[in-house]
Design a protein around this motif. Structure first.
Motif, PDB file in Angstrom:
ATOM      1  N   CYS A  72     -30.028  -7.430 -73.813  1.00 21.35           N
ATOM      2  CA  CYS A  72     -29.497  -6.825 -72.350  1.00 21.35           C
ATOM      3  C   CYS A  72     -28.348  -7.879 -71.809  1.00 21.35           C
ATOM      4  N   LYS A  73     -27.617  -7.526 -70.991  1.00 22.47           N
ATOM      5  CA  LYS A  73     -26.552  -8.471 -70.226  1.00 22.47           C
ATOM      6  C   LYS A  73     -27.399  -9.143 -69.069  1.00 22.47           C
ATOM      7  N   ILE A  74     -27.559 -10.451 -69.268  1.00 16.47           N
ATOM      8  CA  ILE A  74     -28.219 -11.362 -68.204  1.00 16.47           C
ATOM      9  C   ILE A  74     -27.972 -10.981 -66.872  1.00 16.47           C
ATOM     10  N   GLU A  75     -26.486 -10.500 -66.588  1.00 20.67           N
ATOM     11  CA  GLU A  75     -26.198 -10.130 -65.196  1.00 20.67           C
ATOM     12  C   GLU A  75     -26.544  -8.761 -64.639  1.00 20.67           C
ATOM     13  N   GLU A  76     -27.199  -7.927 -65.615  1.00 20.31           N
ATOM     14  CA  GLU A  76     -27.606  -6.690 -65.255  1.00 20.31           C
ATOM     15  C   GLU A  76     -29.123  -6.647 -65.200  1.00 20.31           C
ATOM     16  N   MET A  77     -29.830  -7.777 -65.954  1.00 25.24           N
ATOM     17  CA  MET A  77     -31.455  -7.666 -65.749  1.00 25.24           C
ATOM     18  C   MET A  77     -31.899  -8.075 -64.517  1.00 25.24           C
ATOM     19  N   GLY A  98     -29.182   2.044 -77.033  1.00 25.16           N
ATOM     20  CA  GLY A  98     -28.342   3.102 -76.348  1.00 25.16           C
ATOM     21  C   GLY A  98     -27.967   2.906 -74.746  1.00 25.16           C
ATOM     22  N   GLY A  99     -28.243   1.904 -74.124  1.00 26.92           N
ATOM     23  CA  GLY A  99     -28.172   1.407 -72.726  1.00 26.92           C
ATOM     24  C   GLY A  99     -29.443   2.109 -72.021  1.00 26.92           C
TER      25      GLY A  99
END
Length: 112
Positions: A72-77, A98-99
């Motif tokens: 996962c993207k760190i800025e979205e977790m 798949g997001g």
């Protein structure tokens, strides 16, 4: 010095800020993983054992059972450690699957 002053004054960090998310990712990165669980149909299931948490570029990778269980993207977790400090809960859109947004619990290996 400012970190100590913030603790003394009781200033809380914003868990939705990029700085907090990166700080949390650096804090949990490098821990050895004992096992990883996910709640599926109201049952906590073990989805991986023996692995590690790593940062690659701007992504956090949860690696266990010879497979990448979550990327996962760190800025979205969103991540928070358990009160016992022997694990972390991570909620984020999983790029490896798949997001789809997933919540997993990662338990660390305990060393004496």
């Amino acid at each position: 010095m400012f970190e100590k002053l913030k603790k003394i004054l009781g200033v809380k960090e914003n868990p939705d800020s990029k700085e907090f998310r990166w700080k949390m990712a650096r804090q949990i990165c490098g821990h050895h993983v004992r096992y990883v669980t996910e709640r599926i149909n109201d049952v906590e299931e073990v989805i991986g054992k023996n692995g590690a948490l790593n940062i690659r570029d701007d992504e956090l990778l949860v690696f266990a059972s010879s497979d990448v269980l979550m990327r996962c993207k760190i800025e979205e977790m969103q991540a928070w450690e358990l009160l016992s400090k022997d694990g972390v809960v991570i909620t984020a859109p999983d790029l490896e699957h798949g997001g789809v947004e997933r919540t997993i619990m990662v338990f660390y290996v305990y060393y004496r």
